[in-house]
Enzyme design. Structure first.
Site, mmCIF file in Angstrom:
data_model
loop_
_atom_site.group_PDB
_atom_site.id
_atom_site.type_symbol
_atom_site.label_atom_id
_atom_site.label_comp_id
_atom_site.label_asym_id
_atom_site.label_seq_id
_atom_site.Cartn_x
_atom_site.Cartn_y
_atom_site.Cartn_z
ATOM 1 N N CYS A 63 0.850 -1.187 0.000
ATOM 2 C CA CYS A 63 0.000 0.000 0.000
ATOM 3 C C CYS A 63 0.887 1.239 0.000
ATOM 4 O O CYS A 63 2.099 1.156 0.108
ATOM 5 C CB CYS A 63 -0.910 -0.001 1.221
ATOM 6 S SG CYS A 63 -1.826 -1.535 1.457
ATOM 7 N N ARG B 233 1.293 1.681 -5.909
ATOM 8 C CA ARG B 233 1.538 0.759 -4.799
ATOM 9 C C ARG B 233 0.250 0.128 -4.284
ATOM 10 O O ARG B 233 0.289 -0.848 -3.531
ATOM 11 C CB ARG B 233 2.221 1.495 -3.645
ATOM 12 C CG ARG B 233 3.607 1.988 -3.969
ATOM 13 C CD ARG B 233 4.211 2.672 -2.753
ATOM 14 N NE ARG B 233 4.440 1.708 -1.684
ATOM 15 C CZ ARG B 233 5.615 1.164 -1.416
ATOM 16 N NH1 ARG B 233 6.671 1.468 -2.142
ATOM 17 N NH2 ARG B 233 5.745 0.303 -0.436
ATOM 18 N N TRP C 147 -4.026 -1.734 -0.871
ATOM 19 C CA TRP C 147 -4.066 -2.972 -1.637
ATOM 20 C C TRP C 147 -4.553 -4.029 -0.664
ATOM 21 O O TRP C 147 -3.865 -4.381 0.285
ATOM 22 C CB TRP C 147 -2.680 -3.310 -2.180
ATOM 23 C CG TRP C 147 -2.662 -4.453 -3.151
ATOM 24 C CD1 TRP C 147 -2.856 -4.413 -4.496
ATOM 25 C CD2 TRP C 147 -2.415 -5.832 -2.829
ATOM 26 N NE1 TRP C 147 -2.754 -5.661 -5.041
ATOM 27 C CE2 TRP C 147 -2.479 -6.564 -4.047
ATOM 28 C CE3 TRP C 147 -2.152 -6.527 -1.659
ATOM 29 C CZ2 TRP C 147 -2.293 -7.935 -4.106
ATOM 30 C CZ3 TRP C 147 -1.967 -7.893 -1.711
ATOM 31 C CH2 TRP C 147 -2.033 -8.579 -2.926
ATOM 32 N N ASN D 60 0.697 -0.041 6.387
ATOM 33 C CA ASN D 60 1.109 -1.003 5.364
ATOM 34 C C ASN D 60 1.606 -2.254 6.069
ATOM 35 O O ASN D 60 2.260 -2.159 7.106
ATOM 36 C CB ASN D 60 2.248 -0.452 4.502
ATOM 37 C CG ASN D 60 1.815 0.672 3.609
ATOM 38 O OD1 ASN D 60 0.628 0.970 3.498
ATOM 39 N ND2 ASN D 60 2.772 1.305 2.957
ATOM 40 N N GLY D 61 1.362 -3.412 5.469
ATOM 41 C CA GLY D 61 1.862 -4.642 6.046
ATOM 42 C C GLY D 61 0.744 -5.534 6.543
ATOM 43 O O GLY D 61 -0.433 -5.337 6.241
ATOM 44 N N GLU E 12 9.024 -14.331 -19.293
ATOM 45 C CA GLU E 12 8.763 -12.907 -19.049
ATOM 46 C C GLU E 12 7.700 -12.371 -20.001
ATOM 47 O O GLU E 12 6.832 -11.584 -19.608
ATOM 48 C CB GLU E 12 10.067 -12.116 -19.174
ATOM 49 C CG GLU E 12 9.923 -10.606 -19.037
ATOM 50 C CD GLU E 12 9.404 -10.151 -17.686
ATOM 51 O OE1 GLU E 12 9.071 -8.965 -17.566
ATOM 52 O OE2 GLU E 12 9.320 -10.969 -16.744
ATOM 53 N N LYS F 17 4.161 -10.710 -18.786
ATOM 54 C CA LYS F 17 3.727 -9.363 -19.145
ATOM 55 C C LYS F 17 2.321 -9.377 -19.726
ATOM 56 O O LYS F 17 1.490 -8.529 -19.423
ATOM 57 C CB LYS F 17 4.693 -8.730 -20.158
ATOM 58 C CG LYS F 17 5.985 -8.248 -19.568
ATOM 59 C CD LYS F 17 5.733 -7.068 -18.642
ATOM 60 C CE LYS F 17 6.736 -7.010 -17.522
ATOM 61 N NZ LYS F 17 6.719 -8.056 -16.550
ATOM 62 N N GLU G 127 -0.250 -10.139 -16.974
ATOM 63 C CA GLU G 127 -0.318 -9.073 -15.969
ATOM 64 C C GLU G 127 -1.219 -7.924 -16.400
ATOM 65 O O GLU G 127 -2.013 -7.430 -15.606
ATOM 66 C CB GLU G 127 1.087 -8.497 -15.707
ATOM 67 C CG GLU G 127 1.951 -9.285 -14.765
ATOM 68 C CD GLU G 127 3.279 -8.611 -14.531
ATOM 69 O OE1 GLU G 127 3.740 -8.595 -13.387
ATOM 70 O OE2 GLU G 127 3.881 -8.099 -15.501
ATOM 71 N N HIS H 152 5.752 -32.268 -24.267
ATOM 72 C CA HIS H 152 5.452 -32.969 -23.024
ATOM 73 C C HIS H 152 4.203 -32.403 -22.340
ATOM 74 O O HIS H 152 4.161 -32.281 -21.118
ATOM 75 C CB HIS H 152 6.661 -32.903 -22.087
ATOM 76 C CG HIS H 152 7.879 -33.555 -22.654
ATOM 77 N ND1 HIS H 152 8.077 -34.912 -22.639
ATOM 78 C CD2 HIS H 152 8.952 -33.020 -23.304
ATOM 79 C CE1 HIS H 152 9.230 -35.201 -23.234
ATOM 80 N NE2 HIS H 152 9.778 -34.066 -23.648
ATOM 81 N N LYS I 294 2.919 -2.593 -7.218
ATOM 82 C CA LYS I 294 4.285 -2.497 -7.707
ATOM 83 C C LYS I 294 5.286 -3.132 -6.753
ATOM 84 O O LYS I 294 6.146 -3.904 -7.167
ATOM 85 C CB LYS I 294 4.643 -1.019 -7.935
ATOM 86 C CG LYS I 294 6.039 -0.792 -8.504
ATOM 87 C CD LYS I 294 6.168 -1.372 -9.890
ATOM 88 C CE LYS I 294 7.515 -1.092 -10.497
ATOM 89 N NZ LYS I 294 7.678 -1.776 -11.801
#
Length: 638
Positions: free
Chosen positions: A2, A27, A99, A125-126, A511, A515, A518, A534, A633
Site C-alpha cells: 500500500c 503501490r 491494496w 502497510n503490512g 517474461e 507481461k 499481468e 510434453h 508495484k
C-alpha cells in the site's frame, strides 16, 4: 504494497496528501483515504468541525475515505468542498492507498482507521499476523470493530493501551507495537495534539522527508516527497519517529534514542511523471536505451576489456572464488535471475542456482560460509520475500549481495555489497526497463567474474564492445513500435497464448507470458520450447497463438523443429528472429525481427517486442495498463 503519505507544516494538508497519494497509486489502488487534523494551536483551518466528524480534544480529526482509485477520493473531496461541507482544513494529516489483504475493498475497510472515540487515526502497510488473537482479547474487554482489517485491530490496541495506562500517545504506540507480530509501516495523527505525527516501521518501508520552515513529510517511498524535498531519513526495521514542526526524534521500538543520517534523493520530479506518454509503461519501455546506457556508464571499459563495479570491489575476490552462486528473486526479477544463471555459468564457469525467494527460507537451504554467494534481485529493494531470503542467507553465514534499483532501499542497506540498476524510477506496475537493466547488471557481473579467468583480454574487449552496442540496437527496435501495434490488433481477442524459447531466451518466454497476463488479463504460459511435446502441444489449435523466440543461435534448429510441429497442427505462429533471417517467413503468420548481437545478449533485445505486444494488447482491450487489477508495484508483504 500500500502507499502512505504524511504531512506536518503550515500549508493546507489536503492537496499535499491527495497529490502524494496519486504519486503512490501504483503501490495500491483498491481504496484511498485521508485524515486531517484541524486545531486551534497553530494548525490551519477554520476551527469548525465538519458535521460528520468527531471533536474529542484540542483539534478536529476529519477522515474521508473512498473505495476505488485516488480519483474517486479526489472527486468526493471536490464535491464536499463545492457543497455545504467545505474542504478538509488543517495542516497536519495522513493518507493511504490500499491494496487489500484483510477484508474486501470498501469504504469501511479503507484507511485511515480511527480510535473508537476518534482521538487519533492511523494508516498502515503490512500485515499484523497475530491480529486475530489481539482482536479476540480486545472484544472480551468491550472493544467493537467496524471493519474486517487487521489495521483497525492495531488502532484499537493502541487505544486500549492508552486508556489503561494514561500514557502519551507516542508511548502507547510504542508499547502496542511490542505486542504485535508481523510487518508494518504506520503513521498516526492525533486530534488531541495537532502538532504531532508518529511513524514506525518493521518490514514495510517508510521515509521521513525533511523540508524547510518546519515542514516534514512521510512516505512509503520517495514518490510523494520529491516534489517538496530531497532531504530524507530512511527508517530501519524496529524504529519509530516522532515528528513535530520544530523537528523530529528517532528511537527504537524499545525506546532507545537514535541519531540518523540525512540522505539526498537522486530522483528528479520529471522522472516520476509521464512526460507526454499515455502510460508510464510505454514511457518506461521507450526509456530502455537510456536506462541501459546509464546502467553501464562508468562500469565498462571496452578498450581495456574491464568491468568496474564499484559496489562489488570489496567482495569481487569472494565472488570470483565462489563454489556456487544462488540467485533469489520473485516475479520478473526471477526471470532476470534465470538469464543470469545462463550468463554466469557460460561466461564465468561458476555453478548457479536460481531460487524463488518466497520458498528459499522455508526449505532450510544448505549454505556454506565462504563458499556460497547469494545474490538478491529486486527492483524496489523492498520485496518482502527477497529481503527475508537475504536475512536467511546472512544468518547462515553466506555472503549476501543485492541488485536493486531504488537507492537507499532496505535490500541495498542490508546486503553486504551490491549494484544499483540506475534505471530511474519505474512507476508502471508491470516491470520493463528494470528487467533489461537487471539482465545488463548480471551480464556485467558475469563478465567481471570471467575477467582474467575464463576470458582473455581480447575476448573481454569483444564482449564489452557488443554490450556497449545494445542500447542503440534497442532504439532501432523501438522505432518499429507501430508494427507491433498492428500485430496486437490481430490477436487482441485471443484467450490464451503460449510463449516458447530455449537457452538464454527461455526466461524471455516466461517474461513475455507474464507481461501479457499481468496487464491484458489474457492467459499465457511460457515454456522451454522442447517441453512443448510434453503436454502443452495438446492445447495447440487455430485459436491459440504461439510465440517462438527463434534467434539464429546454438538452439535455432531445434526451435525451428518445434515451429514446424505447431505449423503441422494448424497453430498460429508468431516468431521473433534475427533481422536478416527470412527462413521462417513461410512457417510463421507474423515475424518480429531484432538486430544481430552475441547469443548471450539476445534477451536484452528479444524481450522488447514482447513488452510492446503486451502493452498494445492491453490498451486495445481497454485494460488499465499502469495499474492492472489485483497487482501492486512493490510487494512488501509475504
Amino acid at each position: 504494497m500500500c502507499g502512505i503519505v504524511g504531512y506536518i507544516g503550515d500549508r493546507e494538508a489536503e492537496d499535499i496528501l491527495v497529490k502524494g497519494l496519486e504519486r503512490l497509486e501504483y503501490r495500491g489502488y483498491d481504496s484511498a483515504g485521508v485524515a486531517i487534523v484541524d486545531g486551534p494551536d497553530g494548525s490551519a483551518g477554520n476551527g469548525q468541525a465538519p458535521s460528520d466528524e468527531k471533536n474529542p480534544g484540542n483539534g478536529h480529526l476529519s477522515v474521508h475515505k473512498k473505495k476505488g482509485k485516488v480519483s474517486a477520493l479526489r472527486d468526493a473531496l471536490g464535491e464536499r468542498k463545492n457543497g455545504s461541507g467545505g474542504g478538509l482544513p488543517g495542516s497536519v494529516g495522513i493518507g493511504h492507498t490500499r491494496w487489500a489483504t484483510h477484508g474486501a475493498p470498501s469504504d469501511v475497510n479503507a484507511h485511515p482507521h480511527t480510535s473508537s472515540d476518534g482521538r487519533f487515526a492511523l494508516v498502515h502497510n503490512g500485515i499484523i499476523e497475530n491480529y486475530a488473537a489481539i482482536k479476540e482479547r480486545l472484544r472480551e474487554k468491550g472493544h467493537a470493530f467496524e471493519s474486517d482489517t487487521d489495521t483497525e485491530v492495531l488502532v484499537r490496541l493502541i487505544d486500549d493501551v492508552q486508556q489503561e495506562t494514561g500514557l502519551p500517545l507516542e508511548e502507547a504506540v510504542r508499547q502496542a507495537l511490542t505486542q504485535t507480530v508481523g510487518a508494518y509501516g504506520i503513521v498516526v495523527a492525533s486530534a488531541e495534539d495537532p502538532d504531532l505525527l508518529i511513524a514506525a516501521r518493521n518490514g514495510s518501508p517508510l521515509i521521513l522527508g525533511v523540508g524547510d520552515d518546519g515542514e516534514h513529510f512521510i512516505g512509503s517511498d520517495a514518490a510523494p516527497l520529491i516534489e517538496h524535498t530531497r532531504q530524507v531519513v530512511y527508517l530501519e526495521d524496529g524504529e519509530m519517529v516522532v515528528v513535530r514542526r520544530d523537528g523530529y526524534d528517532v528511537k527504537t521500538i524499545e525506546g532507545a534514542d537514535l541519531k540518523k543520517e540525512i540522505h539526498e534523493l537522486e530522483w528528479d520530479l520529471e522522472e516520476i511523471e509521464k512526460g507526454g506518454y499515455e502510460h508510464f509503461m510505454l514511457k518506461e519501455i521507450m526509456e530502455q536505451p537510456t536506462a541501459l546506457e546509464d546502467c553501464m556508464r562508468g562500469r565498462i571499459n571496452p578498450e581495456k576489456g574491464q568491468v568496474l563495479l564499484g559496489g562489488l570491489t570489496d567482495v569481487m575476490d569472494a565472488l570470483r572464488g565462489a563454489d556456487r552462486v544462488i540467485l533469489v528473486a520473485c516475479g520478473t526479477s526471477w526471470h532476470s535471475a534465470l538469464v543470469g544463471e545462463y550468463l554466469i555459468e557460460s561466461l564465468a564457469e561458476v555453478p548457479v542456482e536460481v531460487e524463488y525467494a518466497s520458498e528459499f527460507r522455508y526449505r532450510e537451504p544448505i549454505l556454506r560460509p565462504a563458499r556460497d554467494v547469494v545474490i538478491a534481485i529486486s527492483q524496489s529493494g523492498e520485496t518482502a520475500d527477497t529481503l527475508a531470503a537475504v536475512r536467511e542467507a546472512q544468518n547462515r553465514g553466506a555472503l549476501a549481495l543485492g541488485i536493486c534499483n531504488v537507492v537507499g532501499s532496505t535490500i541495498a542497506r542490508e546486503t553486504d555489497a551490491g549494484v544499483y540498476l540506475h534505471a530511474g524510477p519505474e512507476i508502471g506496475v508491470a516491470s520493463t526497463k528494470a528487467f533489461t537493466c537487471q539482465v545488463c547488471v548480471l551480464t556485467m557481473i558475469a563478465l567481471a567474474m570471467a575477467e582474467g579467468r575464463t576470458l582473455t583480454d581480447g575476448q573481454m574487449q569483444e564482449h564489452l564492445d557488443a554490450l556497449a552496442g545494445v542500447p542503440e540496437k534497442v532504439r532501432t527496435e523501438l522505432q518499429r513500435e507501430e508494427e507491433v501495434a498492428d500485430l496486437a490488433k490481430i490477436y487482441r481477442q485471443a484467450s490464451n497464448f503460449l510463449y516458447l524459447g530455449r537457452g538464454y531466451n527461455f526466461p524471455v518466454a516466461l517474461e513475455g507470458a507474464l507481461k501479457l497476463k499481468e496487464i491484458s488479463y489474457i492467459h499465457a504460459e511460457g515454456y522451454p520450447a522442447a517441453e512443448m511435446k510434453h503436454g502443452p502441444i495438446a492445447l495447440i489449435d487455430r485459436f491459440m497463438p504461439v510465440v517462438f523466440i527463434a534467434m539464429k543461435d546454438s538452439t535455432y534448429d531445434k526451435v525451428v523443429s518445434n515451429i514446424e510441429e505447431v505449423d503441422a497442427r494448424d497453430g498460429a505462429v508468431i516468431a521473433i528472429t534475427n533481422a536478416d533471417n527470412h527462413e521462417l517467413d513461410d512457417l510463421a503468420e507474423y515475424v518480429m525481427r531484432v538486430p544481430e548481437t552475441m547469443e548471450y545478449l539476445s534477451p536484452l533485445l528479444t524481450v522488447v517486442p514482447l513488452q510492446l505486444l503486451s502493452y498494445h494488447m492491453a490498451v486495445m482491450r481497454g485494460c488499465d495498463v499502469d495499474q492492472p487489477r489485483n497487482l501492486a508495484k512493490s510487494v512488501t508483504v509475504e
